[in-house]
Design a protein around this motif. Structure first.
Motif, mmCIF file in Angstrom:
data_model
loop_
_atom_site.group_PDB
_atom_site.id
_atom_site.type_symbol
_atom_site.label_atom_id
_atom_site.label_comp_id
_atom_site.label_asym_id
_atom_site.label_seq_id
_atom_site.Cartn_x
_atom_site.Cartn_y
_atom_site.Cartn_z
ATOM 1 N N GLU A 90 0.833 -1.200 0.000
ATOM 2 C CA GLU A 90 0.000 0.000 0.000
ATOM 3 C C GLU A 90 0.872 1.256 0.000
ATOM 4 N N GLY A 91 0.582 2.168 -0.920
ATOM 5 C CA GLY A 91 1.317 3.437 -0.962
ATOM 6 C C GLY A 91 2.665 3.362 -1.638
ATOM 7 N N CYS A 92 3.032 2.177 -2.117
ATOM 8 C CA CYS A 92 4.341 2.005 -2.768
ATOM 9 C C CYS A 92 4.174 1.645 -4.238
ATOM 10 N N LYS A 93 5.228 1.897 -5.007
ATOM 11 C CA LYS A 93 5.302 1.368 -6.359
ATOM 12 C C LYS A 93 5.676 -0.115 -6.253
ATOM 13 N N LEU A 132 17.744 5.482 8.163
ATOM 14 C CA LEU A 132 18.847 5.906 7.294
ATOM 15 C C LEU A 132 18.385 6.939 6.258
ATOM 16 N N ALA A 133 17.174 6.748 5.742
ATOM 17 C CA ALA A 133 16.649 7.700 4.754
ATOM 18 C C ALA A 133 16.517 9.082 5.382
ATOM 19 N N ARG A 134 16.021 9.103 6.623
ATOM 20 C CA ARG A 134 15.896 10.380 7.356
ATOM 21 C C ARG A 134 17.264 11.011 7.563
ATOM 22 N N GLU A 135 18.200 10.203 8.046
ATOM 23 C CA GLU A 135 19.554 10.719 8.336
ATOM 24 C C GLU A 135 20.239 11.266 7.091
ATOM 25 N N ARG A 136 19.964 10.636 5.962
ATOM 26 C CA ARG A 136 20.640 11.031 4.728
ATOM 27 C C ARG A 136 19.854 12.082 3.937
ATOM 28 N N GLY A 137 18.752 12.524 4.479
ATOM 29 C CA GLY A 137 17.965 13.563 3.818
ATOM 30 C C GLY A 137 17.330 13.112 2.519
ATOM 31 N N LEU A 138 17.009 11.824 2.442
ATOM 32 C CA LEU A 138 16.383 11.300 1.219
ATOM 33 C C LEU A 138 14.898 11.656 1.177
ATOM 34 N N GLN A 139 14.451 12.150 0.044
ATOM 35 C CA GLN A 139 13.011 12.325 -0.183
ATOM 36 C C GLN A 139 12.544 11.129 -1.003
ATOM 37 N N CYS A 140 11.672 10.346 -0.443
ATOM 38 C CA CYS A 140 11.217 9.137 -1.134
ATOM 39 C C CYS A 140 9.751 9.251 -1.525
ATOM 40 N N ALA A 141 9.409 8.696 -2.659
ATOM 41 C CA ALA A 141 8.013 8.595 -3.083
ATOM 42 C C ALA A 141 7.860 7.244 -3.753
ATOM 43 N N GLY A 142 6.848 6.498 -3.317
ATOM 44 C CA GLY A 142 6.627 5.178 -3.903
ATOM 45 C C GLY A 142 7.438 4.084 -3.247
ATOM 46 N N ILE A 143 8.115 4.402 -2.152
ATOM 47 C CA ILE A 143 8.849 3.399 -1.373
ATOM 48 C C ILE A 143 8.867 3.868 0.077
ATOM 49 N N SER A 144 8.770 2.906 0.985
ATOM 50 C CA SER A 144 8.806 3.266 2.411
ATOM 51 C C SER A 144 9.329 2.081 3.206
ATOM 52 N N GLY A 145 9.786 2.364 4.422
ATOM 53 C CA GLY A 145 10.233 1.298 5.316
ATOM 54 C C GLY A 145 9.099 0.330 5.611
ATOM 55 N N GLU A 146 7.916 0.884 5.795
ATOM 56 C CA GLU A 146 6.753 0.031 6.084
ATOM 57 C C GLU A 146 6.484 -0.917 4.916
ATOM 58 N N GLY A 147 6.629 -0.388 3.703
ATOM 59 C CA GLY A 147 6.403 -1.215 2.512
ATOM 60 C C GLY A 147 7.416 -2.338 2.415
#
Lengths: 260, 103
Positions: free
Chosen positions: B10-13, B72-87
């Motif tokens: 859900e919420g991911c590619k 890690l995504a937060r720490e590295r300043g990554l903006q993600c769309a279509g992918i998440s840790g929950e996914g």
């Protein structure tokens, strides 16, 4: 006050050059050597581009591409695989410090895609933003888009389908069943439409003519939606040189194409 | 051991995962990731930071993949769309649950 933008129409070129020029424009704008830029272009020969994070052989039937004379290129942007043939492609490059830049990716898509939505409306096609990165009309996708941010700039590029060659497209792209199921659409072909399908009057229009008409409508759409003062121009010699270097050294390399 | 996983949470590619794990003590949420490749039509900006994030996931327990990815995504300043840790967690946990059912 309007935002001054350079307007480029660079014609039809091979995939590696197209991607090289988009990156060259990004560098040029980032270095303050060029104004923010809106570019329209096409593909010759036809090509498949894949997103930065996609697995080449998971997404594309490379043998089918070779057999059909279709080029393959990996983009510097994320997103999905696209068959580029009967379409208008655009790119827009804006510094992150520009008033039109948005920090959030979705906000950024929403803003820039307003230009395409207005352009399609000029043609008589009502459409809407379909997050994350698409535009749809009547529930069908007509435009796909991808964005990256590098060197302090946003580069967004995308396509507006003029016609759909569904059978050829699906002979080149591998579409997993999970994706179709996830979208709850039984027939994968029914998910995509085009300017030609939406406008009965465009049915008999030659491709070159429909391309020009659509580019003209999109220019107006972007200008109106983003309040742009578009200055028609050409890529600089330096941009063309860098584009050629990137085309040969990066985008045509097997290492880049098969990065994942 | 190599795992090839695919899913569209859900919420991911559509996400494809290739995970090399140290499964000497058996395949479980405790197994350590040796290397991971995450592929798909998602967005993660800047892209090069995502490549580094994948490398940084080596040594993480399979059951903590999503948590570590988000951190890690937060720490590295990554903006993600279509992918998440929950996914990612959903895909891994579904696979582990299927294996448990079979056993």
């Amino acid at each position: 006050m309007s935002h001054m933008f350079r307007l480029l129409e660079t014609g039809f070129n091979p995939a590696v050059f197209n991607m090289g020029l988009d990156e060259a424009l990004l560098r040029s704008v980032a270095q303050g050597e060029s104004h923010p830029t809106l570019r329209f272009y096409g593909w010759k020969p036809p090509a498949v581009s894949i997103g930065y994070f996609q697995g080449l052989h998971e997404e594309i039937d490379t043998d089918a591409c070779a057999a059909q004379g279709v080029d393959i290129v990996r983009r510097i942007t994320g997103g999905g695989a696209v068959f580029h043939h009967y379409e208008v492609t655009y790119s827009i490059v804006v510094p992150l410090a520009h008033p039109l830049a948005r920090e959030n990716i979705l906000d950024s898509y929403r803003l820039f895609l307003g230009g395409i939505i207005k352009g399609l409306a000029t043609l008589g096609i009502p459409s809407e933003f379909s997050p994350i990165n698409d535009i749809s009309t009547g529930g069908k996708k007509i435009s796909g888009n991808a964005q990256t941010r590098k060197l302090g700039c946003i580069l967004q590029h995308g396509t507006i389908l003029l016609d759909v060659e569904v059978d050829q497209m699906f002979s080149l792209l591998k579409v997993p069943l999970e994706k179709a199921r996830g979208k709850l659409i039984a027939d994968i072909k029914s998910r995509v439409t085009s300017v030609k399908h939406c406008l009965p009057s465009a049915g008999s229009e030659p491709f070159e003519s429909l391309f020009s008409t659509t580019v003209g409508a999109l220019e107006k759409g972007f200008a109106k939606s983003l309040d742009l003062d578009l200055q028609r121009s050409e890529p600089t010699l330096k941009e063309l040189e860098i584009a050629a270097e990137l085309a040969a050294g990066k985008f045509a390399s097997a290492a880049w194409t098969a990065l994942r | 051991m190599k795992l090839e996983l695919i899913g569209k949470p859900e919420g991911c590619k559509l996400l494809r995962l290739t995970i090399e794990i140290d499964a000497t003590a058996g395949l479980s949420a405790m197994a350590l990731i040796q290397s991971i490749s995450i592929r798909g039509d998602f967005f993660a900006i800047p892209e090069e930071e995502f490549d580094a994030l994948e490398r940084a996931l080596a040594g993480v327990a399979l059951g903590k993949l999503g948590l570590e990815f988000s951190k890690l995504a937060r720490e590295r300043g990554l903006q993600c769309a279509g992918i998440s840790g929950e996914g990612l967690d959903e895909i891994v946990h579904r696979h582990l649950a299927t294996l448990n059912e079979r056993n």
